[in-house]
Design an enzyme around this catalytic site. Structure first.
Site, PDB file in Angstrom:
ATOM      1  N   HIS A  19       0.840  -1.205   0.000  1.00 55.28           N
ATOM      2  CA  HIS A  19       0.000   0.000   0.000  1.00 55.28           C
ATOM      3  C   HIS A  19       0.877   1.258   0.000  1.00 55.28           C
ATOM      4  O   HIS A  19       0.614   2.209  -0.731  1.00 55.28           O
ATOM      5  CB  HIS A  19      -0.877   0.060   1.260  1.00 55.28           C
ATOM      6  N   LYS A  43     -17.120  -7.156   5.781  1.00 57.20           N
ATOM      7  CA  LYS A  43     -15.800  -7.805   5.777  1.00 57.20           C
ATOM      8  C   LYS A  43     -15.365  -8.105   7.204  1.00 57.20           C
ATOM      9  O   LYS A  43     -15.479  -7.258   8.080  1.00 57.20           O
ATOM     10  CB  LYS A  43     -14.775  -6.892   5.110  1.00 57.20           C
ATOM     11  N   ARG A  92      -2.215  -6.213  -8.689  1.00 58.87           N
ATOM     12  CA  ARG A  92      -1.130  -7.178  -8.515  1.00 58.87           C
ATOM     13  C   ARG A  92      -1.246  -8.235  -9.613  1.00 58.87           C
ATOM     14  O   ARG A  92      -0.817  -8.029 -10.717  1.00 58.87           O
ATOM     15  CB  ARG A  92      -1.187  -7.804  -7.114  1.00 58.87           C
ATOM     16  N   SER A 130      -2.491  -7.898   2.648  1.00 58.71           N
ATOM     17  CA  SER A 130      -2.721  -7.858   4.094  1.00 58.71           C
ATOM     18  C   SER A 130      -3.026  -9.269   4.609  1.00 58.71           C
ATOM     19  O   SER A 130      -2.559  -9.661   5.679  1.00 58.71           O
ATOM     20  CB  SER A 130      -3.902  -6.935   4.418  1.00 58.71           C
TER      21      SER A 130
HETATM   22  P1  ADP Z   1      -9.826  -3.690  -0.586  1.00 57.32           P
HETATM   23  O1  ADP Z   1     -10.581  -4.505   0.418  1.00 57.32           O
HETATM   24  O2  ADP Z   1     -10.572  -2.468  -1.018  1.00 57.32           O
HETATM   25  O3  ADP Z   1      -9.282  -4.467  -1.747  1.00 57.32           O
HETATM   26  P2  ADP Z   1      -7.083  -3.551   0.393  1.00 57.32           P
HETATM   27  O4  ADP Z   1      -6.600  -2.858   1.613  1.00 57.32           O
HETATM   28  O5  ADP Z   1      -6.927  -5.025   0.328  1.00 57.32           O
HETATM   29  O6  ADP Z   1      -8.600  -3.102   0.241  1.00 57.32           O
HETATM   30  O7  ADP Z   1      -6.391  -2.928  -0.889  1.00 57.32           O
HETATM   31  C1  ADP Z   1      -6.508  -1.581  -1.212  1.00 57.32           C
HETATM   32  C2  ADP Z   1      -5.872  -1.326  -2.563  1.00 57.32           C
HETATM   33  O8  ADP Z   1      -4.466  -1.537  -2.487  1.00 57.32           O
HETATM   34  C3  ADP Z   1      -6.352  -2.282  -3.665  1.00 57.32           C
HETATM   35  O9  ADP Z   1      -6.445  -1.549  -4.871  1.00 57.32           O
HETATM   36  C4  ADP Z   1      -5.260  -3.309  -3.756  1.00 57.32           C
HETATM   37  O10 ADP Z   1      -5.193  -3.888  -5.046  1.00 57.32           O
HETATM   38  C5  ADP Z   1      -4.047  -2.440  -3.477  1.00 57.32           C
HETATM   39  N1  ADP Z   1      -2.916  -3.224  -2.980  1.00 57.32           N
HETATM   40  C6  ADP Z   1      -2.845  -3.980  -1.875  1.00 57.32           C
HETATM   41  N2  ADP Z   1      -1.643  -4.580  -1.762  1.00 57.32           N
HETATM   42  C7  ADP Z   1      -0.917  -4.187  -2.854  1.00 57.32           C
HETATM   43  C8  ADP Z   1       0.391  -4.491  -3.348  1.00 57.32           C
HETATM   44  N3  ADP Z   1       1.211  -5.349  -2.710  1.00 57.32           N
HETATM   45  N4  ADP Z   1       0.783  -3.900  -4.499  1.00 57.32           N
HETATM   46  C9  ADP Z   1      -0.071  -3.092  -5.174  1.00 57.32           C
HETATM   47  N5  ADP Z   1      -1.310  -2.782  -4.773  1.00 57.32           N
HETATM   48  C10 ADP Z   1      -1.741  -3.331  -3.624  1.00 57.32           C
END
Ligand code: ADP
Length: 162
Positions: A19, A43, A92, A130
């Protein structure tokens, strides 16, 4: 000239280096990024809403061009209320694509003039999520390369590890 503001929404349960990498790179394109933590009761999250927000604030406290905020309800309504026109999302693997594509299409239908901008993950964070960090930490694996020290401490405390 008007400020270029983008909203970066997500669950951030918890925030990872993946992030943070998107935020850092997004700041090269935008003047300000609003990290918007979704209050999504559907969630199952490990950290409470308040804990997730506090961790992000802590990790990003020195970044003056980043604001941390929360939202409930439709993302598109929140984005309009903040007078932003861009949503940033990270991509990703191909597995992210289907879901992101659907949401971006829906948001472009219901949101007026709001664009979704996708940033490709950096090579070293392509596998990082995460969920996987939580799993590795719960099994007492080393998560140093995946989350900042504050987040590592919070995860260890959650799992009752030292
Ligand atoms: P959500 O539940 O909305 O997907 P996340 O916290 O899992 O929330 O992810 C938020 C954003 O960050 C998403 O667009 C996700 O694809 C991106 N993201 C999470 N981890 C990575 C990573 N390692 N590299 C690139 N983008 C990421």
């Amino acid at each position: 000239m008007s400020m270029k503001i983008a909203v970066y929404p997500g669950s951030f349960d918890p925030i990872t280096y993946g992030h943070l990498d998107i935020i850092e790179r997004g700041l090269k394109v935008f003047d300000e990024i609003i990290v918007a933590v979704a209050c999504n009761s559907q969630k199952n999250s490990l950290f409470t809403f308040d804990e997730r927000v506090a961790l992000i604030r802590d990790v990003l406290k020195d970044e003056r061009r980043v604001t941390v905020d929360t939202f409930t309800g439709l993302l598109i309504d929140y984005v309009s209320a903040r007078q932003a026109h861009v949503i940033i999302r990270g991509l990703r693997a191909i597995s992210d694509f289907e879901y992101e594509f659907q949401i971006a299409q829906m948001n472009s239908c219901i949101g007026k003039g709001v664009e979704t901008l996708f940033m490709m993950t950096s090579l070293q964070y392509g596998y990082l999520s995460s969920s996987i960090v939580k799993e590795v930490c719960s099994l007492n694996g080393n998560i140093d390369g995946f989350v900042p020290p504050e987040v590592k401490a919070a995860l260890k405390a959650k799992f009752g590890l030292h």
